[in-house]
Design an enzyme around this catalytic site. Structure first.
Site, PDB file in Angstrom:
ATOM      1  N   ARG A 149     -38.257  74.275  39.697  1.00  0.00           N
ATOM      2  CA  ARG A 149     -39.422  74.300  38.793  1.00  0.00           C
ATOM      3  C   ARG A 149     -40.673  73.674  39.411  1.00  0.00           C
ATOM      4  O   ARG A 149     -41.783  74.094  39.120  1.00  0.00           O
ATOM      5  CB  ARG A 149     -39.064  73.642  37.448  1.00  0.00           C
ATOM      6  CG  ARG A 149     -38.860  72.162  37.476  1.00  0.00           C
ATOM      7  CD  ARG A 149     -38.342  71.606  36.153  1.00  0.00           C
ATOM      8  NE  ARG A 149     -36.903  71.725  36.059  1.00  0.00           N
ATOM      9  CZ  ARG A 149     -36.036  70.968  36.739  1.00  0.00           C
ATOM     10  NH1 ARG A 149     -36.477  70.045  37.595  1.00  0.00           N
ATOM     11  NH2 ARG A 149     -34.746  71.132  36.592  1.00  0.00           N
ATOM     12  N   TYR A 211     -40.968  54.134  52.401  1.00  0.00           N
ATOM     13  CA  TYR A 211     -40.529  52.735  52.375  1.00  0.00           C
ATOM     14  C   TYR A 211     -39.871  52.425  51.034  1.00  0.00           C
ATOM     15  O   TYR A 211     -40.218  53.019  50.016  1.00  0.00           O
ATOM     16  CB  TYR A 211     -41.720  51.794  52.630  1.00  0.00           C
ATOM     17  CG  TYR A 211     -42.373  52.084  53.956  1.00  0.00           C
ATOM     18  CD1 TYR A 211     -41.809  51.605  55.137  1.00  0.00           C
ATOM     19  CD2 TYR A 211     -43.502  52.892  54.041  1.00  0.00           C
ATOM     20  CE1 TYR A 211     -42.373  51.907  56.374  1.00  0.00           C
ATOM     21  CE2 TYR A 211     -44.079  53.203  55.271  1.00  0.00           C
ATOM     22  CZ  TYR A 211     -43.498  52.712  56.437  1.00  0.00           C
ATOM     23  OH  TYR A 211     -44.045  53.032  57.652  1.00  0.00           O
ATOM     24  N   GLU A 363     -31.910  60.150  39.882  1.00  0.00           N
ATOM     25  CA  GLU A 363     -31.854  61.408  40.645  1.00  0.00           C
ATOM     26  C   GLU A 363     -32.717  62.461  39.967  1.00  0.00           C
ATOM     27  O   GLU A 363     -33.408  63.249  40.622  1.00  0.00           O
ATOM     28  CB  GLU A 363     -30.398  61.890  40.749  1.00  0.00           C
ATOM     29  CG  GLU A 363     -30.196  63.124  41.625  1.00  0.00           C
ATOM     30  CD  GLU A 363     -30.297  64.453  40.891  1.00  0.00           C
ATOM     31  OE1 GLU A 363     -30.253  65.500  41.556  1.00  0.00           O
ATOM     32  OE2 GLU A 363     -30.442  64.475  39.645  1.00  0.00           O
ATOM     33  N   GLU A 372     -34.532  55.618  47.892  1.00  0.00           N
ATOM     34  CA  GLU A 372     -34.995  54.229  48.100  1.00  0.00           C
ATOM     35  C   GLU A 372     -33.934  53.404  48.827  1.00  0.00           C
ATOM     36  O   GLU A 372     -34.251  52.604  49.708  1.00  0.00           O
ATOM     37  CB  GLU A 372     -35.366  53.577  46.761  1.00  0.00           C
ATOM     38  CG  GLU A 372     -36.518  54.264  46.034  1.00  0.00           C
ATOM     39  CD  GLU A 372     -37.706  54.569  46.933  1.00  0.00           C
ATOM     40  OE1 GLU A 372     -38.257  53.634  47.542  1.00  0.00           O
ATOM     41  OE2 GLU A 372     -38.080  55.753  47.040  1.00  0.00           O
ATOM     42  N   GLU A 375     -33.930  54.431  52.394  1.00  0.00           N
ATOM     43  CA  GLU A 375     -35.115  53.877  53.067  1.00  0.00           C
ATOM     44  C   GLU A 375     -34.901  52.403  53.402  1.00  0.00           C
ATOM     45  O   GLU A 375     -35.227  51.952  54.502  1.00  0.00           O
ATOM     46  CB  GLU A 375     -36.357  54.054  52.184  1.00  0.00           C
ATOM     47  CG  GLU A 375     -36.845  55.495  52.159  1.00  0.00           C
ATOM     48  CD  GLU A 375     -38.023  55.751  51.226  1.00  0.00           C
ATOM     49  OE1 GLU A 375     -38.742  56.746  51.442  1.00  0.00           O
ATOM     50  OE2 GLU A 375     -38.221  54.971  50.267  1.00  0.00           O
ATOM     51  N   SER A 456     -31.847  71.374  49.017  1.00  0.00           N
ATOM     52  CA  SER A 456     -32.116  70.044  48.481  1.00  0.00           C
ATOM     53  C   SER A 456     -31.879  70.083  46.978  1.00  0.00           C
ATOM     54  O   SER A 456     -31.089  70.860  46.494  1.00  0.00           O
ATOM     55  CB  SER A 456     -33.521  69.578  48.811  1.00  0.00           C
ATOM     56  OG  SER A 456     -33.690  68.286  48.238  1.00  0.00           O
ATOM     57  N   GLY A 457     -32.649  69.234  46.261  1.00  0.00           N
ATOM     58  CA  GLY A 457     -32.426  69.141  44.826  1.00  0.00           C
ATOM     59  C   GLY A 457     -31.268  68.232  44.495  1.00  0.00           C
ATOM     60  O   GLY A 457     -30.819  68.179  43.364  1.00  0.00           O
ATOM     61  N   SER A 567     -42.338  84.827  72.632  1.00  0.00           N
ATOM     62  CA  SER A 567     -40.975  85.157  73.052  1.00  0.00           C
ATOM     63  C   SER A 567     -39.981  84.135  72.517  1.00  0.00           C
ATOM     64  O   SER A 567     -40.278  82.943  72.452  1.00  0.00           O
ATOM     65  CB  SER A 567     -40.909  85.175  74.580  1.00  0.00           C
ATOM     66  OG  SER A 567     -39.566  85.198  74.995  1.00  0.00           O
ATOM     67  N   ASP A 605     -18.721  58.713  68.875  1.00  0.00           N
ATOM     68  CA  ASP A 605     -20.162  58.463  68.762  1.00  0.00           C
ATOM     69  C   ASP A 605     -20.964  59.707  69.138  1.00  0.00           C
ATOM     70  O   ASP A 605     -21.989  60.001  68.527  1.00  0.00           O
ATOM     71  CB  ASP A 605     -20.579  57.263  69.619  1.00  0.00           C
ATOM     72  CG  ASP A 605     -20.313  55.939  68.902  1.00  0.00           C
ATOM     73  OD1 ASP A 605     -19.830  55.979  67.754  1.00  0.00           O
ATOM     74  OD2 ASP A 605     -20.589  54.876  69.486  1.00  0.00           O
ATOM     75  N   HIS A 628     -35.193  67.535  59.967  1.00  0.00           N
ATOM     76  CA  HIS A 628     -34.139  68.301  60.626  1.00  0.00           C
ATOM     77  C   HIS A 628     -34.753  69.612  61.106  1.00  0.00           C
ATOM     78  O   HIS A 628     -35.390  70.321  60.338  1.00  0.00           O
ATOM     79  CB  HIS A 628     -33.007  68.562  59.625  1.00  0.00           C
ATOM     80  CG  HIS A 628     -31.669  68.791  60.249  1.00  0.00           C
ATOM     81  ND1 HIS A 628     -31.421  69.827  61.110  1.00  0.00           N
ATOM     82  CD2 HIS A 628     -30.484  68.121  60.104  1.00  0.00           C
ATOM     83  CE1 HIS A 628     -30.139  69.777  61.474  1.00  0.00           C
ATOM     84  NE2 HIS A 628     -29.553  68.752  60.891  1.00  0.00           N
ATOM     85  N   LYS A 638     -37.130  74.584  46.651  1.00  0.00           N
ATOM     86  CA  LYS A 638     -36.485  73.350  47.112  1.00  0.00           C
ATOM     87  C   LYS A 638     -34.954  73.441  47.102  1.00  0.00           C
ATOM     88  O   LYS A 638     -34.283  72.804  47.910  1.00  0.00           O
ATOM     89  CB  LYS A 638     -36.946  72.199  46.215  1.00  0.00           C
ATOM     90  CG  LYS A 638     -36.400  70.831  46.614  1.00  0.00           C
ATOM     91  CD  LYS A 638     -36.935  69.741  45.701  1.00  0.00           C
ATOM     92  CE  LYS A 638     -36.388  68.383  46.120  1.00  0.00           C
ATOM     93  NZ  LYS A 638     -36.976  67.297  45.343  1.00  0.00           N
TER      94      LYS A 638
END
Length: 689
Positions: A149, A211, A363, A372, A375, A456-457, A567, A605, A628, A638
């Site tokens: 939306r 932040y 959310e 948050e 972050e 997302s969402g 190209s 790792d 990404h 979204k």
């Protein structure tokens, strides 16, 4: 797995849906404290409340939001409802927030109405370019569905609209042959969808982008906040929408895809006809934005061998009203998973790696609790985060499993689902993998079930799109090929109750249990396997596929590609190098000495940091928190995932760019960024010399 019980999930869902749990309310704080206390009781090492002060949005209690039709003297001849008729048994519940669009601008615009279909980019293109309809200074009415939306509102703003009415059309929110709730699971005519209308693009709290919204944080004033709409927005149900659409003038809809199922013409406007020709629409939106405290619950089981490697299972707790499906069907599953792991721990077990469980707040207001927290803990997560498993709604249908995840997890998901029995009728004695594969086979790969890209969402966004932690989500869903209604009919309405789940969606809670086994099983394998169950060869295959897709888009512009010397050869070369590096890495992994902890840690790792290698710290153009390079939420929706988004966005609608040279230079720049990133990621898989 054997410890997980459907009966417990059912009881938890019942307990979690007695009251509304709107973010920022006392009710949701009490709920957080209850979850915290129970997680401690279940045996977690730690369960703490972590709070942030974020911008939220609420209707004005003494000045309600509504929309009117007014006559030439300004008299209101029709007003929309101020609340949804409550479902049976809930008439006495207080604190049900009326339908509203969170973070809408305040205002009382009046003007002519234009019907804009779903409010998608292509819908506004059709109106402007093909039909010559100008939305500047108009109020637009858009039906919910197809896209997020917030994107509809952004598109309306860009088209010059001064207000947006969102409504649920029966074509998108009613399944054929099903009654409205309470007799069936369709949306009643008085039901409306709440939801935020932000365009945050991953920023988190609008006042503290990038932040954490701690007490000491610097906050922008609201005029500089990220993602807030500049025009009023309000949602209505289809009974009210019919009153607006019934008397629309202007041209007929361009084709059948612009028609819903109401008994109206779906004329475009602007304005009304016949006896309504002098009438206008007036919006009354008085919601307030307010910095409010929210609370996450963070629980931990410390890893025995590698405590500095984190597997996170997170889902939100806040709901618009009762949250029968969204989120409490998911929160009940998380609760049962935590209970079962707590029981194992009490019996002396510990996972190899640390498990973190999260009950996110806010959310629904833009993924605020999860963003948050990420972050605030970004440095730890970048260094130690192995995987994030998302746990919102466990059911949105009852047809088959739905998985969205990073290609790194494909083989883990396939192997795990082969070990879990299918709950589906007609698949007795067969695995979940078999029923899923038969009901929803992949269109991209042979002989495997479909897995979707992450968009997302939901709360995985910051972990995957910003930090680059391998992520996945699992739920039971509908048959998307046949069931064309959007999401599920009662989404974000007062009718999303325990009863709708218990009577229609999952009476025995067998699908909830199956989702618990998938989510819980993913967490177990990721936390307890000696070698991380990631297969980088699937990433190689996905990159080949995505490079081919974006190259095919460019084929529509053969002349320009030649003119501007564009190209894709370098990208295909990088993808080939990645493929060879992945094959070689997998071979070395098979031959590794499993008893040498240093070797295993080093290889693990490399696997853990592979997702991180696709992160560009500069972010995507105009979207600095989407970092990404291989995956991002679509710029036009979204909810949907886009592959090689930088290249895709640079080529989108490129024919209409005034400066073609500049536009194709940006395509070349994006190809070079993607090439570099894929090549660099390949380098991380090479043998350490």
């Amino acid at each position: 797995m054997a410890e997980l019980k459907a009966e417990n999930i059912k009881q938890f869902l019942y307990n979690f849906t007695r009251r509304p749990h709107l973010a920022g309310t006392d009710e949701n704080l009490h709920f957080a404290q209850q979850i915290q206390a129970q997680w401690k009781e279940f045996g977690l090492d730690l369960a703490e409340l972590v709070s942030y002060d974020v911008l939220l949005s609420y209707p004005n209690g003494s000045n309600p939001n509504y929309i009117s039709i007014i006559d030439e003297h300004g008299n209101e001849v029709f007003n929309t409802s101020l609340f949804e008729p409550p479902p049976p048994g809930y008439e006495m519940v207080t604190d049900v927030v009326p339908p509203y669009s969170a973070f809408s601008a305040q205002g009382v615009p009046e003007g002519e109405l234009v019907y804009v279909n779903y409010g998608r980019t292509e819908d506004f293109f059709k109106l402007k370019r093909e039909m010559g309809i100008n939305c500047t200074g108009k109020i637009v009415i858009a039906r919910y569905g197809k896209i997020f939306r917030g994107n509809k509102v952004k598109n309306a703003e860009l088209a010059g609209a001064k207000g947006v009415i969102l409504y649920s059309d029966p074509a998108d929110y009613c399944a054929t042959g099903v009654d409205p709730f309470p007799k069936g699971w369709n949306l009643p005519g008085g039901g409306a969808q709440r939801g935020n209308v932000l365009n945050l693009n991953g920023a988190g709290d609008p006042l503290t982008p990038g932040y954490p919204a701690t007490e000491y944080a610097y906050r922008y004033e609201e005029a500089r906040a990220v993602g807030l709409p500049k025009i009023p927005v309000h949602p209505i149900g289809y009974n009210d929408a019919e009153q607006f659409l019934r008397n629309m003038g202007g041209p007929s809809p361009p084709d059948s895809s612009w028609k819903g199922s109401l008994n109206v013409s779906y004329n475009i406007g602007p304005g009304f006809i016949n006896s309504y020709s002098t009438r206008k629409v007036k919006m009354h939106v008085h919601s307030n934005n307010k910095v409010t405290r929210i609370y996450n619950v963070i629980g931990t089981i410390r890893g025995a061998t590698e405590p500095d490697r984190f597997i996170i299972l997170g889902g939100h707790r806040d709901s618009w009203v009762f949250g029968g499906i969204d989120p409490q069907s998911g929160a009940a599953v998380v609760h049962e998973i935590v209970r079962s792991y707590g029981k194992l721990k009490k019996e002396g077990w510990r996972p190899r790696r640390t498990m973190i469980f999260a009950s996110w707040d806010a959310e629904e207001f833009g993924l605020l609790g999860s963003t948050e927290w990420a972050e605030e803990n970004a440095k730890l997560l970048q260094a130690r985060g192995v995987a994030y498993i998302n746990a919102d709604s466990a059911v949105e249908g009852n047809y088959t499993l739905r998985i969205d995840c990073t290609p790194l997890m494909y083989s883990l998901v396939y192997n795990l689902t082969k070990e879990i029995p299918s709950p589906d009728e007609g698949f007795e004695g067969k695995s979940l993998y078999e029923s899923w594969n038969e009901k929803n086979p992949s269109t991209e790969y042979k002989d495997v079930p479909r897995i979707n890209k992450l968009g997302s969402g939901n709360d995985f966004e910051v972990f995957f799109q910003r930090i680059g932690i391998a992520s996945g989500r699992a739920r039971y869903s509908k048959n998307w090929r046949v069931e064309k209604y959007s999401n599920y009919p009662v989404y974000h309405s007062v009718y999303e109750t325990y009863e709708i789940v218990e009577r229609f969606y999952d009476p025995t809670f067998k699908n909830h249990l199956t989702v618990a086994k998938v989510r819980g099983g993913l967490v177990f394998e990721l936390a307890d396997s000696v070698v991380l169950p990631f297969d980088c060869r699937y990433y190689a295959e996905a990159l080949r596929n995505y490079a081919e897709i974006v190259y095919n888009v460019s084929k529509n512009h053969q002349t320009e590609m030649t003119t501007y010397s564009v190209s894709f050869d370098s990208l295909f070369s990088a993808v080939k190098n990645f493929s060879e590096a992945a094959t070689d890495f997998h071979r070395r992994l098979q031959q590794a000495d499993i008893n040498n902890p240093v070797t295993i840690r080093s290889l693990n790792d490399q696997l853990m940091f592979l997702e991180r290698a696709f992160i560009d710290p500069l972010g995507l153009p105009g979207r600095p928190f989407y970092r990404h390079i291989v995956f991002a939420p679509s710029s036009h929706n979204k909810y949907a995932g886009e592959s090689f988004p930088g290249i895709y966005d640079a080529m989108f609608d490129i024919d209409h760019h005034e400066d073609q040279h500049k536009a194709w230079e940006e395509v070349k720049r994006q190809i070079s960024i993607a090439t570099f990133t894929v090549q660099a990621a390949a380098g991380t898989l090479k043998e350490v010399v």
